[in-house]
Design a protein around this motif. Structure first.
Motif, short mmCIF file in Angstrom:
data_model
loop_
_atom_site.label_atom_id
_atom_site.label_comp_id
_atom_site.label_asym_id
_atom_site.label_seq_id
_atom_site.Cartn_x
_atom_site.Cartn_y
_atom_site.Cartn_z
N LEU A 14 0.84 -1.21 0.00
CA LEU A 14 0.00 0.00 0.00
C LEU A 14 0.87 1.26 0.00
O LEU A 14 0.52 2.26 -0.63
N ASN A 15 1.99 1.18 0.70
CA ASN A 15 2.89 2.33 0.75
C ASN A 15 3.51 2.61 -0.63
O ASN A 15 3.62 3.76 -1.05
N GLU A 75 -4.85 6.11 2.62
CA GLU A 75 -6.11 5.89 3.33
C GLU A 75 -6.29 4.41 3.64
O GLU A 75 -6.78 4.04 4.72
N ASN A 76 -5.86 3.55 2.71
CA ASN A 76 -5.96 2.11 2.94
C ASN A 76 -4.98 1.63 4.01
O ASN A 76 -5.24 0.65 4.71
N ILE A 77 -3.85 2.34 4.13
CA ILE A 77 -2.92 2.01 5.22
C ILE A 77 -3.60 2.28 6.56
O ILE A 77 -3.53 1.45 7.48
N GLU A 91 -6.15 0.13 11.40
CA GLU A 91 -7.33 0.15 12.27
C GLU A 91 -7.94 -1.24 12.39
O GLU A 91 -8.34 -1.67 13.47
N GLU A 92 -7.99 -1.97 11.27
CA GLU A 92 -8.55 -3.32 11.30
C GLU A 92 -7.73 -4.25 12.20
O GLU A 92 -8.28 -5.02 12.99
N PHE A 93 -6.40 -4.18 12.07
CA PHE A 93 -5.54 -5.02 12.91
C PHE A 93 -5.60 -4.58 14.38
O PHE A 93 -5.59 -5.41 15.28
#
Length: 378
Positions: free
Chosen positions: A209-210, A216-218, A223-225
């Motif tokens: 992603l980086n 935004e996906n990072i 947040e999910e983890f």
């Protein structure tokens, strides 16, 4: 000076056990002399001059304040100041103030993260191994306030995560990534290898992603983890499947000939005898998985070891922003430890015990930290 510090609990009351130690930190590797101590030795007089004369040398290969010189090692890479009582002559005869920074601080490792001094321990010290790795509880960390003399320590790494806020650097997520990494390694409903696969998957996703600059996906991924919204079961992968060449590489003559630690040489000799005894090591392990099962009984040792490595080395930022390179080094270290423990157990025809794993970790750590050949292997 008084500083805010952050450290694993095992370091709170850590003390060197001196001559009671089954190994010595004064043999088996090069001993660096910092510039201040080097100049003190060069300009010394009286008892100190008499003691150090002819026992140290200038380092002409590096321009580094912590590697200004070296002790001239004796047989078996022993420090010239290590006496028959396994104690230091400099410390005993002239005082601790005349030790180099390496000797004053070992086995402590210092980093500075967001202006907080972090202190951890090197597993090349058997007392660190005993205190940190044999605890069956999850490793915990505490905040403290300590008196630290900066002139007596070497700061390995400095991270200022706040300086990267709003940039394209993953360093701005340092704390989230560190906390998630340690939490993953402490997921005890998964095996060690499953946890490492999950961590590799996490880092792979962040790095991808980086590269794509999908910031935004990072944020969403972190947040999910953080909130436990990830299906870890889908990321756990399979147990590591080694090939014969891997086992052979760990007793290759180029590697063995460059081992400095006597304890590691003994381990590798026993390991080599073990895989030769097994004839076909892959088939041997597949047909009789008892050693793999025994290793699972001691997963808390590997867990504590890996958590300590993540904290001590600031994983995954110890290789810049090469997150994959960082976690692969951690994984490969684990694979090597596991292989040596199994080979030694086969040679001795004995069940694996705590002390067998600790012996390998301590002996291997000593060479990994200072041996170019092992760094290439990792």
């Amino acid at each position: 000076m008084k500083v805010n510090s952050f450290l694993p609990k095992y370091m709170v009351d850590f003390k060197c056990i001196n001559s009671k130690c089954i190994d010595t930190c004064c043999a088996g590797w090069d001993i660096n002399i910092d510039d201040a101590t080097y100049n003190k030795y060069v300009n010394s007089d009286g008892d100190l001059k008499k003691l150090v004369s002819g026992k140290f040398v200038k380092n002409n290969e590096e321009d580094n304040s912590f590697n200004c010189g070296f002790m001239i090692l004796k047989e078996e890479s022993r420090c010239p100041f290590l006496n028959s009582n396994m104690l230091c002559d400099i410390h005993g005869e002239t005082g601790e103030e005349n030790l180099c920074i390496t000797c004053k601080s070992y086995p402590r490792v210092f980093n500075i993260v967001d202006d907080v001094y972090e202190k951890s321990g090197l597993p090349s010290c058997i007392e660190i191994c005993t205190r940190a790795l044999l605890n069956r509880d999850k490793m915990e960390f505490v905040e403290s306030e300590e008196d630290i003399e900066e002139g007596n320590i070497e700061i390995r790494r400095i991270i200022d995560s706040e300086a990267f806020d709003g940039t394209e650097s993953l360093v701005q997520y340092f704390w989230d990534i560190r906390v998630i990494s340690i939490n993953i390694m402490q997921l005890r409903n998964y095996s060690i290898e499953e946890r490492l696969n999950i961590l590799l998957s996490f880092y792979s996703k962040l790095e991808k992603l980086n590269i794509l600059k999908e910031f935004e996906n990072i944020d969403e991924t972190i947040e999910e983890f953080n909130n436990g919204l990830v299906n870890f079961g889908s990321l756990k992968g399979e147990s590591f499947k080694e090939k014969s060449d891997f086992y052979k590489s760990l007793c290759d003559s180029k590697l063995v000939d460059n081992i400095r630690s006597i304890r590691l040489k003994v381990c590798v000799d026993e390991y080599k005898a073990g895989i030769l005894k097994a004839v076909d090591i892959i088939k041997y392990i597949e047909e009789d998985p008892k050693y793999l099962n025994q290793l699972e009984q001691y997963s808390y040792i590997f867990e504590n070891y890996l958590v300590n490595q993540i904290f001590k080395d600031l994983v995954p930022f110890n290789k810049g922003e090469n997150l994959i390179g960082s976690i692969k080094k951690v994984i490969n270290t684990y694979r090597i430890i596991k292989a040596y423990v199994i080979g030694i157990a086969i040679n001795n025809d004995e069940d694996i015990k705590e002390e067998n794993i600790i012996t390998v970790i301590q002996a291997l750590s000593k060479d990994i930290e200072h041996n170019k050949v092992f760094k290439e292997l990792l």
